[in-house]
Design a protein around this motif. Structure first.
Motif, PDB file in Angstrom:
ATOM      1  N   LEU A  98       1.994  20.956  20.703  1.00 38.67           N
ATOM      2  CA  LEU A  98       1.754  20.964  19.140  1.00 38.67           C
ATOM      3  C   LEU A  98       2.963  21.081  18.445  1.00 38.67           C
ATOM      4  N   SER A  99       3.739  22.356  19.152  1.00 41.92           N
ATOM      5  CA  SER A  99       5.029  22.601  18.492  1.00 41.92           C
ATOM      6  C   SER A  99       6.296  21.515  18.626  1.00 41.92           C
ATOM      7  N   LEU A 100       5.917  20.609  19.482  1.00 38.52           N
ATOM      8  CA  LEU A 100       6.721  19.340  19.665  1.00 38.52           C
ATOM      9  C   LEU A 100       6.650  18.467  18.468  1.00 38.52           C
ATOM     10  N   PHE A 101       5.312  18.579  17.910  1.00 36.37           N
ATOM     11  CA  PHE A 101       4.783  17.471  16.746  1.00 36.37           C
ATOM     12  C   PHE A 101       5.282  18.241  15.560  1.00 36.37           C
ATOM     13  N   THR A 102       6.407  18.797  15.543  1.00 38.29           N
ATOM     14  CA  THR A 102       7.192  19.130  14.263  1.00 38.29           C
ATOM     15  C   THR A 102       8.099  17.906  14.065  1.00 38.29           C
ATOM     16  N   PHE A 103       7.969  16.812  15.027  1.00 31.58           N
ATOM     17  CA  PHE A 103       8.992  15.725  14.914  1.00 31.58           C
ATOM     18  C   PHE A 103       8.762  14.776  13.694  1.00 31.58           C
ATOM     19  N   PRO A 104       7.605  14.591  13.579  1.00 31.64           N
ATOM     20  CA  PRO A 104       7.477  13.679  12.276  1.00 31.64           C
ATOM     21  C   PRO A 104       7.751  14.423  10.991  1.00 31.64           C
ATOM     22  N   ALA A 105       7.939  15.694  10.912  1.00 24.70           N
ATOM     23  CA  ALA A 105       8.436  16.241   9.545  1.00 24.70           C
ATOM     24  C   ALA A 105      10.010  16.069   9.780  1.00 24.70           C
ATOM     25  N   ILE A 106      10.359  16.328  10.778  1.00 19.32           N
ATOM     26  CA  ILE A 106      11.891  16.396  11.241  1.00 19.32           C
ATOM     27  C   ILE A 106      12.415  14.665  10.966  1.00 19.32           C
ATOM     28  N   THR A 107      11.689  14.029  11.312  1.00 19.62           N
ATOM     29  CA  THR A 107      12.008  12.330  11.231  1.00 19.62           C
ATOM     30  C   THR A 107      11.973  12.265   9.532  1.00 19.62           C
ATOM     31  N   ALA A 108      10.781  12.574   8.915  1.00 19.35           N
ATOM     32  CA  ALA A 108      10.877  12.190   7.493  1.00 19.35           C
ATOM     33  C   ALA A 108      11.801  12.737   6.899  1.00 19.35           C
ATOM     34  N   ILE A 109      12.616  13.887   7.137  1.00 21.04           N
ATOM     35  CA  ILE A 109      13.773  14.245   6.405  1.00 21.04           C
ATOM     36  C   ILE A 109      14.993  13.656   6.821  1.00 21.04           C
ATOM     37  N   LEU A 110      15.175  13.351   8.194  1.00 17.82           N
ATOM     38  CA  LEU A 110      16.368  12.723   8.836  1.00 17.82           C
ATOM     39  C   LEU A 110      16.210  11.290   8.461  1.00 17.82           C
ATOM     40  N   GLU A 111      15.263  10.634   8.444  1.00 20.75           N
ATOM     41  CA  GLU A 111      15.531   9.127   8.487  1.00 20.75           C
ATOM     42  C   GLU A 111      15.994   8.796   7.186  1.00 20.75           C
ATOM     43  N   PRO A 112      15.583   9.083   6.174  1.00 19.57           N
ATOM     44  CA  PRO A 112      16.163   8.402   4.759  1.00 19.57           C
ATOM     45  C   PRO A 112      17.800   8.748   4.776  1.00 19.57           C
ATOM     46  N   ILE A 113      18.133   9.997   5.173  1.00 18.08           N
ATOM     47  CA  ILE A 113      19.278  10.302   5.208  1.00 18.08           C
ATOM     48  C   ILE A 113      20.412   9.442   6.059  1.00 18.08           C
ATOM     49  N   ILE A 114      19.859   9.202   7.355  1.00 21.03           N
ATOM     50  CA  ILE A 114      20.578   8.459   8.258  1.00 21.03           C
ATOM     51  C   ILE A 114      20.559   7.032   8.152  1.00 21.03           C
ATOM     52  N   LEU A 115      19.537   6.425   7.906  1.00 20.99           N
ATOM     53  CA  LEU A 115      19.278   4.970   7.903  1.00 20.99           C
ATOM     54  C   LEU A 115      19.323   4.472   6.403  1.00 20.99           C
ATOM     55  N   LYS A 116      19.468   5.515   5.402  1.00 25.13           N
ATOM     56  CA  LYS A 116      19.490   5.293   4.081  1.00 25.13           C
ATOM     57  C   LYS A 116      18.432   4.386   3.480  1.00 25.13           C
ATOM     58  N   THR A 117      17.185   4.870   3.950  1.00 25.43           N
ATOM     59  CA  THR A 117      15.858   4.383   3.374  1.00 25.43           C
ATOM     60  C   THR A 117      15.305   4.939   2.441  1.00 25.43           C
ATOM     61  N   LYS A 118      14.252   4.409   1.675  1.00 25.63           N
ATOM     62  CA  LYS A 118      13.580   5.228   0.414  1.00 25.63           C
ATOM     63  C   LYS A 118      12.713   6.438   0.926  1.00 25.63           C
ATOM     64  N   VAL A 119      12.892   7.352   0.209  1.00 32.59           N
ATOM     65  CA  VAL A 119      12.296   8.836   0.615  1.00 32.59           C
ATOM     66  C   VAL A 119      10.739   8.738  -0.132  1.00 32.59           C
ATOM     67  N   LEU A 120       9.691   8.620   0.764  1.00 31.73           N
ATOM     68  CA  LEU A 120       8.479   8.418   0.451  1.00 31.73           C
ATOM     69  C   LEU A 120       7.675   9.914   0.263  1.00 31.73           C
ATOM     70  N   LYS A 121       7.268  10.090  -0.814  1.00 33.00           N
ATOM     71  CA  LYS A 121       6.612  11.597  -1.257  1.00 33.00           C
ATOM     72  C   LYS A 121       5.440  11.938  -0.344  1.00 33.00           C
ATOM     73  N   VAL A 122       4.774  10.872   0.104  1.00 32.58           N
ATOM     74  CA  VAL A 122       3.514  11.317   0.912  1.00 32.58           C
ATOM     75  C   VAL A 122       4.289  11.693   2.482  1.00 32.58           C
ATOM     76  N   HIS A 123       5.451  11.325   2.855  1.00 33.54           N
ATOM     77  CA  HIS A 123       5.773  11.767   4.314  1.00 33.54           C
ATOM     78  C   HIS A 123       6.194  13.005   3.946  1.00 33.54           C
ATOM     79  N   LEU A 124       6.963  13.543   3.024  1.00 32.54           N
ATOM     80  CA  LEU A 124       7.267  14.648   2.615  1.00 32.54           C
ATOM     81  C   LEU A 124       6.210  15.820   2.690  1.00 32.54           C
ATOM     82  N   LEU A 125       5.134  15.465   1.925  1.00 28.57           N
ATOM     83  CA  LEU A 125       3.733  16.141   1.899  1.00 28.57           C
ATOM     84  C   LEU A 125       3.254  16.338   3.481  1.00 28.57           C
TER      85      LEU A 125
END
Length: 295
Positions: A98-125
């Protein structure tokens, strides 16, 4: 992507997650230093996948510009596995997974920065929900508490995993997923090999069968299938849907090891897993409105 194709892709993704989820029980069962387990796991899986790729005549050639990224992703994968196994050894399957599964939250923060994709509010929520769930996993925020340290290793593992998935997202369209795994596994096997010379490996023969299972089922098959799934889904979507992994892992641990999660762990887990349902519903609604959005 039509409905039958979406259903097939979701099935393949969940099958990959089921195979990967066996890592929790195997990680708790194998009583070896984590670096040794990971090094041997990588070596055996590398041999198996190399044979598979050779039989299907896959192209092993890499473009020069991609070699650094693949080397970096291999190191990240090795760090992800090693820190994850430390988390499992310090606590139990439920806490570790379960602690490993912070990775979706980390991905949601890092992916738009690294891949320059659109930030979706639902992913931040959804990321916020995952972090709230993690809060329930830690009873005492103290370095003297093994459970707290386990969560810390789990979050570090999640960070490495998120970075690795994002790095591979940009390469999976150009290469065979099995070939990419072969290179990453080879990198881990080579870089982790020195640990065999100064860590205790006296129990290696005893736990060799379990390590072989870890290498073949969990690694060679499970992680390759997951890597292929990145062709059909965004990294964030695949990451959030893969939060079903702790459910599989905890159920397997209950049956095999007799581990029963604490009430606070169940609460935190339910909050984390709820993100899977929300993302799955969002995915299907998105498919109806934009059939080619995830293709």
């Amino acid at each position: 992507m039509n409905k039958p194709t979406l259903t097939k892709n979701l099935f393949e993704l969940n099958l990959a997650i089921l195979f990967i989820s066996t890592s929790g029980v195997l990680g708790r069962y194998i009583d070896l230093p984590s670096p040794i387990t990971i090094g041997l796991r990588a070596l055996l899986a590398c041999l198996a996948l190399s044979l598979f790729c050779t039989c299907k005549k896959a192209n092993f050639q890499l473009q020069t510009k991609d070699r650094t990224t693949i080397l970096f992703s291999g190191i990240l994968l090795g760090l992800h596995w090693t820190t994850y196994f430390y988390a499992l050894q310090l606590s139990n399957v439920a806490i570790g997974m379960l602690s490993l599964f912070t990775f979706p939250a980390i991905t949601a923060i890092l992916e738009p920065i690294i891949l320059k994709t659109k930030v979706l509010k639902v992913h931040l929520l959804l990321s916020l929900l995952v972090l709230v769930g993690i809060y329930f996993l830690v009873p005492d925020f103290s370095l003297q508490n093994n459970q707290f340290k386990a969560v810390g290793f789990g979050v570090l593992s999640a960070f490495c995993y998120a970075l690795r998935n994002i790095a591979m997202k940009s390469k999976i369209e150009s290469y065979d997923g099995s070939v990419l795994m072969v290179y990453q596994l080879f990198i881990i096997a080579v870089l982790w090999s020195p640990f065999f010379f100064f860590l205790d490996s006296s129990n290696l023969i005893t736990y060799l069968p379990a390590t072989i299972l870890l290498a073949l089922l969990t690694t060679a098959i499970g992680h390759t299938l997951f890597l292929y799934s990145l062709k059909n889904f965004s990294t964030i979507t695949a990451s959030i849907i893969s939060c079903t992994q702790p459910i599989y892992g905890i159920l397997i641990a209950l049956i095999v090891l007799g581990e029963i999660p604490k009430p606070t762990t169940i609460i935190g887990g339910l909050i984390i897993i709820s993100t899977v349902l929300v993302e799955s519903i969002r995915l299907r609604q998105s498919e109806k409105k934009q059939p080619k959005d995830l293709a």
